[in-house]
Each structure stands twice: as C-alpha cells, then as structure tokens.
Motif scaffolding. Sequence first.
Motif, PDB file in Angstrom:
ATOM      1  N   LEU A  74       0.821  -1.204   0.000  1.00 50.85           N
ATOM      2  CA  LEU A  74       0.000   0.000   0.000  1.00 50.85           C
ATOM      3  C   LEU A  74       0.858   1.258   0.000  1.00 50.85           C
ATOM      4  CD1 LEU A  74      -2.793  -1.062   2.527  1.00 50.85           C
ATOM      5  CD2 LEU A  74      -3.037  -0.764   0.056  1.00 50.85           C
ATOM      6  N   GLU A  75       1.974   1.219   0.749  1.00 50.54           N
ATOM      7  CA  GLU A  75       2.880   2.361   0.777  1.00 50.54           C
ATOM      8  C   GLU A  75       3.476   2.614  -0.602  1.00 50.54           C
ATOM      9  OE1 GLU A  75       4.919   5.600   2.216  1.00 50.54           O
ATOM     10  OE2 GLU A  75       3.375   4.399   3.223  1.00 50.54           O
ATOM     11  N   LEU A  76       3.842   1.537  -1.300  1.00 52.19           N
ATOM     12  CA  LEU A  76       4.361   1.687  -2.656  1.00 52.19           C
ATOM     13  C   LEU A  76       3.303   2.278  -3.577  1.00 52.19           C
ATOM     14  CD1 LEU A  76       6.416  -1.599  -3.240  1.00 52.19           C
ATOM     15  CD2 LEU A  76       7.283   0.698  -2.839  1.00 52.19           C
ATOM     16  N   GLN A  77       2.085   1.836  -3.412  1.00 47.83           N
ATOM     17  CA  GLN A  77       1.006   2.372  -4.234  1.00 47.83           C
ATOM     18  C   GLN A  77       0.780   3.853  -3.946  1.00 47.83           C
ATOM     19  OE1 GLN A  77      -2.511  -0.027  -3.878  1.00 47.83           O
ATOM     20  NE2 GLN A  77      -1.458  -1.925  -4.426  1.00 47.83           N
ATOM     21  N   ALA A  78       0.851   4.229  -2.662  1.00 50.01           N
ATOM     22  CA  ALA A  78       0.668   5.637  -2.296  1.00 50.01           C
ATOM     23  C   ALA A  78       1.761   6.504  -2.912  1.00 50.01           C
ATOM     24  CB  ALA A  78       0.658   5.781  -0.778  1.00 50.01           C
ATOM     25  N   THR A  79       3.004   6.011  -2.877  1.00 52.19           N
ATOM     26  CA  THR A  79       4.112   6.750  -3.474  1.00 52.19           C
ATOM     27  C   THR A  79       3.920   6.890  -4.980  1.00 52.19           C
ATOM     28  OG1 THR A  79       5.600   5.927  -1.760  1.00 52.19           O
ATOM     29  CG2 THR A  79       6.612   6.834  -3.740  1.00 52.19           C
ATOM     30  N   GLU A  80       3.460   5.834  -5.602  1.00 53.53           N
ATOM     31  CA  GLU A  80       3.233   5.868  -7.041  1.00 53.53           C
ATOM     32  C   GLU A  80       2.130   6.863  -7.398  1.00 53.53           C
ATOM     33  OE1 GLU A  80       3.779   4.773 -11.062  1.00 53.53           O
ATOM     34  OE2 GLU A  80       4.997   4.532  -9.259  1.00 53.53           O
ATOM     35  N   VAL A  81       1.091   6.926  -6.573  1.00 54.38           N
ATOM     36  CA  VAL A  81       0.012   7.887  -6.818  1.00 54.38           C
ATOM     37  C   VAL A  81       0.541   9.311  -6.759  1.00 54.38           C
ATOM     38  CG1 VAL A  81      -2.096   8.863  -5.849  1.00 54.38           C
ATOM     39  CG2 VAL A  81      -1.861   6.394  -6.067  1.00 54.38           C
ATOM     40  N   GLU A  82       1.369   9.620  -5.727  1.00 54.04           N
ATOM     41  CA  GLU A  82       1.951  10.956  -5.586  1.00 54.04           C
ATOM     42  C   GLU A  82       2.798  11.307  -6.798  1.00 54.04           C
ATOM     43  OE1 GLU A  82       4.857  13.415  -2.489  1.00 54.04           O
ATOM     44  OE2 GLU A  82       4.221  11.367  -2.047  1.00 54.04           O
ATOM     45  N   HIS A  83       3.591  10.315  -7.250  1.00 53.15           N
ATOM     46  CA  HIS A  83       4.461  10.551  -8.410  1.00 53.15           C
ATOM     47  C   HIS A  83       3.637  10.797  -9.668  1.00 53.15           C
ATOM     48  CE1 HIS A  83       7.812  10.122 -11.184  1.00 53.15           C
ATOM     49  NE2 HIS A  83       7.134   9.172 -11.817  1.00 53.15           N
TER      50      HIS A  83
END
Length: 328
Positions: A74-83
């Motif tokens: 989920l953290e990786l997904q959140a970072t990807e969303v921000e990017h």
Amino acid sequence: MENLTELSSEALPAYEAALREGCIARDTDLPGVDILLRVGLLEPSPDERYLQPVDPRLVEARLAAQWRTRAWQLELQATEVEHRLAPALGLFMAQAQPERATPAVEYVHGMEAIREYVSRVSGEAAEEILTAQPGGGRPAEILRDVLPYTLGHLRRGVRMRTLYQHPARFDSPTKAYVQTVTEEGGEVRTMDEFFERLFVIDRTVAILPTRDDRTSAAVIHDEALVRFLTDVFDRNWQRAAPFAPTGTASASAEIMPDIHNMIRRLLIEGLTDSVIARRIGISERTYHNHLARIRESVGARSRLQLGYLLAKEEQLNGEGEVPVEASS
C-alpha cells in the motif's frame, strides 16, 4: 486476509475442545469451527480425517507477516500515486491558482542563504539587473567571486547598472572591478548621498536587507512595490555621476566637493561623526581628515564652532545651498 473480528466467543469452546482432545472430527457440529479454520487456529491432520489445533503464536506470526507485506504494498502504491499526480499538481498551482504560488513578500535568513538566493535569481535574469551598494569600496575577495557571474550576465545580453557611493572611487580593488565590468558593457555610477542596499531583477523581483547586519532580507514580488523600488533606483541613478576608473587625483577633483558638501549638510542636521561617516561610506579616520579640511576652510577652531559657522552660512545663503569650497 483473515478478519480476526470473526473470532467470536462461540468459536473458542471448539478450539478448547480440540486442545483438550488433541483433535476433533472433520464433521463435528461444534459451532465456530469454520471460523477457526479461516483464522488458522485449526488445520486438517496429515490424513485429513481430523482437525487439529494450531499454536496461536504461529498464527500471529503468519498474520503479522501478511499484514506487513500488505502495508508495504500500500505504501508503494501511495508513493506511485503521488508521483503520477505531480505533473497535474504543478499545472494546477501554476495556472489554476497563480496568486497563491508566489507570496508578495518572502524572507530569507542568513548571509549565505541570501547570497545563494541572489545568485540564483540573478542567474535567471533575462533583461536587466539593478544593484545599489552603499558604503565605500567592496572587499577584494567579494569582487573576485562575483566578477565571473557579472561578466556572464553581460555577455548573454543582460543590462547591468550598479550604484556606489563616491568613496568607492578611491578603492583600488573596486576600481579594477569597475574597469573590467565597464569594458564589457556594464554601467556604474556613484553619488554622495546614502541609499539602501538593493537588488532588482528584470523589474519583477526586488531584494533588500531588513537588518543593519544584513543577516535577513526581504524578497519583494508585489508588482507595485517592485515598481516603487525601481523608481527610487532610477531617480538616484539620474543624479549620480558616471564612475570612470581614473586615477586618485582625477577622482578627488571630480567628487571631493560632493563629499564635503554632504558632510556639511549632515553636520548642520546635527548628526554625530560616526553616523556621518557611515552615511557617506567612509571610515571614521578618513572622515576626520575631511572634517579637518572643512574646519580649516571656514576658519573654525572646534567642531562646535564649525557647526555654528556652517549653520550661519546656510542661513545667509537663503536657499539653503551649501557652496562648494574652492580648495577642494
């Protein structure tokens, strides 16, 4: 992922029975067995004829590992969303809400941070850089550091106008700097009056100190304020004299009368010697040399008498203009 909220009190008797007997039948009618199977507290025996209990510590370790893995995903997904959204956010800030992107006034603290900021915005200049540097000559090491940047601006077509006070004409490093800069198209002038330190870049950004020790600066983006500060610079520029790096004798003949007249005016205003020296941009020792010449020219035996005679002279002149002494 197992939901531990399903582990209700009715499932615990079945788990207790499995612990007591070592196992329970697969077809048992005890309530909550299906829940225990989903959670992992019961598992089929090797021959799959029975259900045997599982150590809760093993279940805990397995579930914790699963949830940690899920949290990492989920953290990786959140970072990807921000990017992914960053380009859209940039467009929104620049176009949808331009008035919120840049404050009218911002502050920079610390001399090093101020130097870095001035260097950065000056490097972005496209048309003109205005600089007002009060005081006398500038330190040689500072002039040496800024010279490459100044020449770089001039060579890419940026107009540069610099304003000093008259005493800068007697400083050798400053004269050498001005000589090099003017040969590349830079413009430098000096004036007798005191003015505040100021930088204006492309008439859109102005930077000026907020403290006497220059450890804090205000960066002005407001259009009206920048226009006002630019107008102040232009008015001083019109009254200033071109700085041609000539010899000391020529400089003395050109601007010494202005310096002496400025000292006279400030003496009449009642300012102290240290304040007058700072306003003119010279050391107190140099100031007292000028003061001695002025006393001699009017025949005053003391500073008190000098102030009286100058005030009387101003009154007699009517308009308040102080004549330039011929001996200068």
